[in-house]
Design an enzyme around this catalytic site. Structure first.
Site, mmCIF file in Angstrom:
data_model
loop_
_atom_site.group_PDB
_atom_site.id
_atom_site.type_symbol
_atom_site.label_atom_id
_atom_site.label_comp_id
_atom_site.label_asym_id
_atom_site.label_seq_id
_atom_site.Cartn_x
_atom_site.Cartn_y
_atom_site.Cartn_z
ATOM 1 N N CYS A 19 59.387 -30.765 -17.871
ATOM 2 C CA CYS A 19 59.686 -31.441 -16.598
ATOM 3 C C CYS A 19 60.915 -32.345 -16.668
ATOM 4 C CB CYS A 19 58.481 -32.231 -16.115
ATOM 5 S SG CYS A 19 57.743 -33.307 -17.359
ATOM 6 N N HIS A 73 60.207 -37.942 -11.844
ATOM 7 C CA HIS A 73 60.947 -38.437 -13.006
ATOM 8 C C HIS A 73 62.359 -38.824 -12.558
ATOM 9 C CE1 HIS A 73 57.645 -37.301 -15.374
ATOM 10 N NE2 HIS A 73 58.108 -36.279 -16.039
#
Lengths: 347, 347, 347, 347
Positions: free
Chosen positions: B151, B243
């Site tokens: 990710c 993120h």
């Protein structure tokens, strides 16, 4: 030997930390607290919305707040002033105190990069204090003005100073900064819960310039900025206190992680009342997830630097460092400069 | 045209995202959900502790969960499998499905750097899918295994791909990662409230290697890693999803911030059902505090990349980028690879 | 049939929710957005610091903001106004619109307990709208003013209305309220991270009085307050949206938990565009940890009430309820009252 | 006079608090730390994942962890044991220590309501300790078992005890509890960030029954439960430490808020080393937003109770109270009972 001190801007977040830190200080005696005109005449307890997690010292609670001006503190007979005024106010007001002959240790961001103002961390560059002579010559002040750097700069610079022996050339640093750095109302809860903000106005430029001045060489007449390239990226995250920073460093030499750790661990502290015995605490390989803001921000009463995560990278090395932003990074930084001013005979 | 698909490890956090994303998918029809032996035989509703903020689709809620094995899904007649198994389990179980002839689009971290396994982001390096031929030759599989990156890697690589035209040489990246990236129970509340953790096991190495494979050149027989130096530093912060990454880049050329922004904005997306129209949304100088996790993670339904804060530095340039870690960074990444596999005729 | 509407105080947090909810509304067409004098003349995009997690609707972004006065909206030809002004401003400004003949559905807290102002939740007490006749007689207005209750009151009252058939006698309620209820800057991050605040100025009195008016009987000339004793205790906690409330109830009858659940589940909703099909969603014994703010606040697009945890106690019964405070609890509440005003022929 | 003590279950969250509190204790000397078999033989530093914000005391760090059994501690020559075992383990293991003649002050929840086990808060019901005679008669133990109540009960009961002089009849209490109450891994970050959970398994029943035993009368042979009706509703919120509780109370008398405040303020503390000078600190009308978990949980080193927000209601009165859940509410509670056992001659 007791030194009578005053706090300019005593009711704000940093002002409250000054009061906390001055409580039981071995040599400083708090003799004056100032605030804006509308607080003047109130007791400190009435004027300040106290937010620190220890109670207001009883004697301070009943002190009368005076206006932030030389006239306001004329009767207090103070030898040293700490300033935590907003920089806009400080740039207007500090000169009046200097002209009136006061020695001022200021946390405000104005004038930090002025060529005749010492920007000082006592453990790092105490010799820069001699710029006061230049300052007095140029400005005709009887007093003296010394500044401490920005909280995010203070967190990183002791580690860079410790590593400079390896030929520091380039620094890329990212910060994860606590909300208290913006003052009590600086970050709203709706901005920061479940969020991070990749921008703090002016902060990156402060880190990039102040760090090179702090690490610079004092020639007797001026400070030559350190030659390293510094690039900073600053973020606000949902922590209350403690700035965490990820640093990538490149050196002329190729020091091992072990050598980097040892250089930081053995970096000498200062012999001042508020300096930690060990300035930089360093976590080893076995605790790679440290330092962490909540667990490590109170190291050495909040006056120490904590580092860890030292590793080689494809470009050099990386590590993390952390300090308490309103203690070592603000009120404690000014306090320590005040102790240095006394030690060096300026007070 | 409808493709029958199954999810290996359907009850976990990423498995739940798969189910959410497959609901109303134009071509994929969910035909099998697998989990460990002790969940087999239960309905999905019973087996999964549903945590996604939309309800379980009614038809999925009543599906019977089967064991994660080729025998378990033998009756389901599926053409394509998505895998969100823990990597330890996946490295044991995925080969069985491949030997049985299944095409598997996997989010699990095992084998991502294997020389005969395509590591693919459809908008970035679809041609790497041709490694499947090498894979089939070497392993004798009828099926095919494609992986998507980690990710944190996915968040950054599209921006680097967009900027590679300027001669990308060095990257220093720091991440501020959401807790959902560690799975539902990965980060305890006592670890992360009022805190940040500057360490995520193995994450930095993944970013440093996977990014160079994704940006590498496919020669017909192998992928040559991109030559840039990449150094990463990873942090967990108290955000739920999204993120955020701060990137410092150095180029052979000297592109202006405007040129960098334009290169990201105009970077071509893919013509697949789940690809955004504009892959990278870029905030300009007038909104320097964006992207932010909570405000920007749902751009393009969580499948887009959002960038901002592009500025020159003493060493090159810097910017920030963000993606939804459990959509674009996990389930959505595998889903998109599944769409590419169909488009390219592997399913 | 389209109704042209305006928003008084359109740039604030509740104003932004109005705009979000009016986007794609089946009958309301946004024709005017007002703000204070210094925003007048700007586009909405310039005047509002947009914070909602969906983009500003394109047409609204380019609308010109006008001053909050009858003259300001004179050219807009609106039939209905929604007000989300601060109560201090509203108490000054709303009368001018009413004298000018406008129908105003207001979320502002002033005048909610005035005897000639209907305080209405359409699913609960639509007949109170007839107070408008009393209002017109007494004040000589051509327009009409209807208020919705406070966000914490709205969360609880639908459940109490559903249970009143058992002879409601006493209510003790404690709230766990989200920070958005205080407006964008109402709660600082330093106040609320790792903390809770057991006080919200005036909130407890609002809950105690407004609930009895909402549940009261309209006699044709006035509303007789419901006879139940209500005691409230209000807390702010670190959630973004969604007020959670713990309610202890005592009845003349002795209904079982099952009867209480059934009464809430089967409570009739209203036939208005923004009313949920099922007004109160009720979790059973098998999910005792629901409702939760983050998981349940978007039930029915944020317009529903969610209850659970129904149990007997030593004194009666207890349960928990939850609603989205800035949708059902503020902008959505006014919107729904606007729909009722149209339905009942006041617009 | 020094008393040698041991901690059963010393490596967990409460065990760590025991160690912190025993450091520098005037009379207790830590002589044994136990844990499960797989930790036995390690040093405490190796066995415990230390999470308290002060460092492990040096001498404890190097102590050898022994197994939790009478054999394990046989060589340690301890006079008093503190138990912070999980209740499932405690109900198996504690009897073995009692049969072996040890005096055990236990925080574990098993047996708290047993008729021959004293459930004690030294400042509230020290006379209940005499149940030990009944216990010894019935069970034939040489040792003695005393329990402290649940953390949420301890927070409230001192205030109720102070107010019982007004004829306490009914209590409705809602808790806002910190995550540390569930142990280090009890609440995941994904459960609680931007959220609250209105359910803590078994907690409400504990508050409702334990409080009546604590406030009950010791007849010489048994404790008669206090006659008040108590109804509790418990919530988990995103705070680290400190349980905040909103209490509604009804009395036979009609005490004024001032009388309630005075009764709490003047409630007598105990003359034990860890008892605060003033047991209950009470905020007045001028600070209605206190107590708050982050600001008030460390009152009296975490051993005090803090109250505030006292007001009349339609049904009686309400107030808020707070205590540090892992100090006064757990380890500190057992420690204090240990001090009482010594004082009363049981050790």
């Amino acid at each position: 030997m007791s030194v009578r001190v005053g706090i300019l801007g005593a009711t704000g977040a940093v002002g409250q930390r000054f009061i906390q830190l001055l409580d039981d200080h071995p040599t400083f005696e708090l003799a004056a607290v100032t605030a804006s005109a509308d607080s003047a005449g109130k007791t400190y307890r009435e004027a300040a919305k106290w937010r620190v997690d220890t109670p207001i010292p009883d004697d301070v609670a009943e002190m009368e707040v005076v206006e932030t001006s030389p006239a306001g503190i004329a009767d207090a007979d103070v030898d040293l002033l700490f300033s935590s005024l907003p920089s806009g106010v400080a740039s207007e007001v500090e000169p009046a105190f200097l002209e009136a002959g006061y020695v001022v240790s200021s946390n405000s961001s104005n004038d930090r990069m002025a060529t005749d103002v010492p920007l000082t961390i006592p453990e790092i560059n105490p010799e820069h204090l001699q710029l006061i002579e230049v300052q007095r010559d140029e400005r005709g002040w009887d007093g003296a003005l010394v500044k401490n750097p920005n909280c995010s700069t203070i967190t990183m610079v002791p580690t860079l100073a410790a590593l400079d022996e390896f030929g520091l050339e380039r620094v890329h640093v990212t910060t994860l900064q606590a909300v208290s750095g913006a003052g009590y109302s600086g970050v709203t809860s709706m901005e920061i819960i479940d969020n991070a903000i990749p921008h703090i106005g002016g902060e990156e430029a402060k880190m990039e310039t102040e760090s090179r001045k702090l690490l610079g060489e004092f020639t007797g007449a001026e400070v030559r900025l350190h030659g390293a390239d510094v690039a900073a990226s600053c973020n606000r995250i949902p922590t209350l206190d403690g700035h965490l920073e990820n640093v990538f460093v490149e050196f002329a030499d190729e020091p091992s992680p072990a050598a980097l750790r040892e250089a930081m661990r053995s970096f000498e502290s200062a012999d001042l009342p508020s300096s930690p015995d060990q300035l930089i605490k360093v976590f080893g390989d076995d605790e790679p997830d440290r330092p962490q803001p909540r667990l490590d921000r109170t190291y050495a009463g909040g006056m120490g630097i904590v580092a860890g995560g030292v590793q080689e990278t494809a470009t050099g090395a990386k590590y993390n460092c952390l300090a308490h932003n309103t203690i070592r990074g603000a009120a404690g930084a000014s306090l320590l400069n005040g102790e240095l001013l006394v030690e060096e005979g300026y007070v």
